[in-house]
Every structure is written in C-alpha cells, then in structure tokens.
Design an enzyme around this catalytic site. Structure first.
Site, short mmCIF file in Angstrom:
data_model
loop_
_atom_site.label_atom_id
_atom_site.label_comp_id
_atom_site.label_asym_id
_atom_site.label_seq_id
_atom_site.Cartn_x
_atom_site.Cartn_y
_atom_site.Cartn_z
N ARG A 127 -55.90 -17.62 -36.23
CA ARG A 127 -56.78 -17.32 -35.20
C ARG A 127 -56.29 -16.14 -34.23
O ARG A 127 -54.97 -16.00 -33.83
CB ARG A 127 -57.07 -18.58 -34.55
CG ARG A 127 -57.95 -18.21 -33.08
CD ARG A 127 -58.15 -19.80 -32.49
NE ARG A 127 -59.03 -19.35 -31.40
CZ ARG A 127 -59.35 -20.39 -30.29
NH1 ARG A 127 -58.98 -21.24 -30.54
NH2 ARG A 127 -59.86 -20.05 -29.45
N ASP A 164 -57.68 -28.62 -29.26
CA ASP A 164 -57.79 -28.95 -27.91
C ASP A 164 -57.11 -30.48 -27.56
O ASP A 164 -57.21 -31.20 -28.28
CB ASP A 164 -59.22 -29.05 -27.32
CG ASP A 164 -59.80 -27.60 -27.41
OD1 ASP A 164 -58.94 -26.71 -27.25
OD2 ASP A 164 -60.79 -27.45 -27.18
N ASP A 197 -59.88 -24.31 -33.67
CA ASP A 197 -59.45 -24.45 -32.31
C ASP A 197 -58.96 -25.89 -32.13
O ASP A 197 -59.30 -26.92 -32.79
CB ASP A 197 -61.03 -24.49 -31.73
CG ASP A 197 -60.68 -24.61 -30.03
OD1 ASP A 197 -59.90 -24.18 -29.46
OD2 ASP A 197 -61.57 -25.13 -29.37
N ARG A 210 -64.13 -19.11 -34.17
CA ARG A 210 -62.78 -19.03 -34.42
C ARG A 210 -62.65 -20.07 -35.71
O ARG A 210 -63.07 -21.10 -36.22
CB ARG A 210 -62.11 -20.15 -33.46
CG ARG A 210 -62.65 -21.25 -33.03
CD ARG A 210 -63.81 -21.49 -32.12
NE ARG A 210 -63.90 -20.85 -31.31
CZ ARG A 210 -63.34 -21.25 -29.70
NH1 ARG A 210 -63.01 -22.56 -29.68
NH2 ARG A 210 -63.61 -20.50 -28.58
P1 ADP Z 1 -61.77 -23.23 -25.74
O1 ADP Z 1 -61.05 -24.24 -26.55
O2 ADP Z 1 -62.35 -23.82 -24.60
O3 ADP Z 1 -63.03 -22.95 -26.60
P2 ADP Z 1 -59.56 -21.34 -26.09
O4 ADP Z 1 -59.24 -22.22 -27.20
O5 ADP Z 1 -59.63 -19.95 -26.15
O6 ADP Z 1 -61.24 -22.00 -25.48
O7 ADP Z 1 -58.60 -21.95 -24.68
C1 ADP Z 1 -58.85 -21.36 -23.67
C2 ADP Z 1 -57.64 -21.89 -22.89
O8 ADP Z 1 -57.87 -23.28 -22.21
C3 ADP Z 1 -56.17 -21.96 -23.30
O9 ADP Z 1 -55.56 -20.82 -23.27
C4 ADP Z 1 -55.47 -23.10 -22.72
O10 ADP Z 1 -54.60 -22.68 -21.78
C5 ADP Z 1 -56.82 -23.94 -21.93
N1 ADP Z 1 -56.72 -25.22 -21.81
C6 ADP Z 1 -56.84 -25.91 -20.96
N2 ADP Z 1 -56.88 -27.34 -20.78
C7 ADP Z 1 -56.84 -27.41 -22.27
C8 ADP Z 1 -57.02 -28.37 -23.13
N3 ADP Z 1 -56.79 -29.71 -22.64
N4 ADP Z 1 -56.44 -28.32 -24.38
C9 ADP Z 1 -56.45 -27.14 -24.89
N5 ADP Z 1 -56.56 -25.87 -24.00
C10 ADP Z 1 -56.81 -26.31 -22.80
MG MG Z 2 -59.13 -24.26 -27.50
#
Ligand code: ADP
Ligand code: MG
Length: 184
Positions: A105, A120, A118, A115
């Site tokens: 990525r 989270d 991803d 992507r």
């Molecule tokens: P998204 O997952 O929202 O589509 P990204 O993967 O690019 O976007 O993540 C953007 C930012 O979200 C990361 O740099 C990270 O610091 C932040 N972030 C905040 N909270 C979380 C979470 N709970 N899990 C993952 N990323 C997070």
């Molecule tokens: Mg993310």
C-alpha cells in the site's frame, strides 16, 4: 464527554499483558482482494517478521460492498478479526501500518483513495482513546455496514463503549444500509 487527548493510564505504564478483545477491520479494493485479505490475516498472526504479538481468535466471512465514499471506485471486500494482543494501541496501529506497507500500500494523500489493503482498529477492549492519529472506537464505524455486518457476525453482543449499546443494536440502527455489505 470530552475525549480529545484522553488515553487510559494502563497504557502509560508499559505493562506487557494481553489485551482482548481487540477488533481489526480489513478492506481491499484493488487486485485479488481475497488474496490480499488472507495475506493480511497471515501477517497479523505471524510470530515473526513484520508482525507478532497478535493472536487472531476469530474471523468473520468476507463481505462485498460498493465503494461508499467515492462511487467511481471499484468494489470492496471487507472482513473483521477478533484478536488478542500484547501491543498497546499506538504500537498496534504502527504494526498495522507496517503490514499495509508490506502488502504494497502506498499511502495516497487523497482521502478514501483505492487501496490494496486497509487495516483499522475498531475497538480495543472497552477503551476510548482520542489522540492525534488514533481514535478508538473507530469514529466512522457507526455509518459503515461493511464494518458492522462482519463485526456483528462474530461479536453481536460486544458493547460499544462510546454508545453503550451492543453491536447488534448499532447494526439495527444502521438498518437501511444493511444490504450494502453482502457476505460472499
Ligand atoms: P481510512 O482508514 O480512514 O480510509 P487511512 O487508512 O489512510 O484512512 O488512515 C488515515 C489515518 O487514520 C491513519 O494515519 C491513522 O493515524 C488514523 N487513524 C485514526 N484512528 C484510527 C484507527 N482506529 N485505526 C486505524 N487508523 C486510525
Ligand atoms: Mg485505515
């Protein structure tokens, strides 16, 4: 309740105990999505290499949905894993980002860009964390059938610490969007 700047004191003391349940959502909308999700699970559970210190306790099915934020993007496959980890939340986030990079990525400056993978953090036990770069529970989980549907499959009675209700209730409240993430 004001959450900004808040982080539980347990994580400041550096104790290396196991934390569970920790829910991680996985999504992919480029290339062989099934392979991407399976590779991410394998790296999450790996005892050496880019990851470690994470055990996958259970995994949902994969769910297909059309892109929610940019309708021109290709479809997504998503799933949720229930994990145990000895990593504190910021270290866990950094491990997830290592895995994203290992799978190829490139972080685009564009928000909600397509992507390969991803990862989270949805919940970390019942902790509420709001600091720069990390917000738990994930702030957008409530509007996302592609998170709530797989999450409800494996943890419908888990209590959301921000809303103080079960995942099943959150899924029912979203209701109208339920068709938007279908089990494959
Ligand atoms: P998204 O997952 O929202 O589509 P990204 O993967 O690019 O976007 O993540 C953007 C930012 O979200 C990361 O740099 C990270 O610091 C932040 N972030 C905040 N909270 C979380 C979470 N709970 N899990 C993952 N990323 C997070
Ligand atoms: Mg993310």
């Amino acid at each position: 309740m004001k959450e900004e700047g808040r982080i539980d004191s347990a994580f400041l003391e550096g104790s290396a105990s196991w934390h569970a349940p920790v829910f991680i959502s996985l999504g992919s909308n480029i290339g062989d999505r099934v392979k991407n999700l399976n590779q991410a699970c394998a790296l999450l559970a790996k005892g050496d290499g880019v990851s470690g210190d994470i055990v996958i306790k259970s995994s949902s099915s994969m769910y297909r949905s059309s892109a929610m934020y940019d309708k021109n993007q290709p479809y997504f496959l998503n799933m949720v894993c229930c994990c145990a980890t000895i990593l504190e939340p910021l270290s866990l986030l950094s491990t997830l980002q290592d895995i994203e990079r290992a799978l190829g990525r490139n972080h685009s400056p564009e928000r909600f860009a397509a992507r390969i993978i991803d990862l989270d953090i949805i919940y970390y036990e019942a902790h509420i964390i709001a600091q720069r770069g990390l917000c738990i529970p994930h702030p957008r989980l409530y509007e996302r059938a592609f998170v709530l549907n797989p999450l409800a499959e494996i943890a419908d009675s888990f209590c959301d610490p921000r809303r103080d209700c079960s995942v099943k209730v959150l899924q029912q409240e979203l209701g109208i969007q339920m068709h938007a993430a279908v089990k494959i």
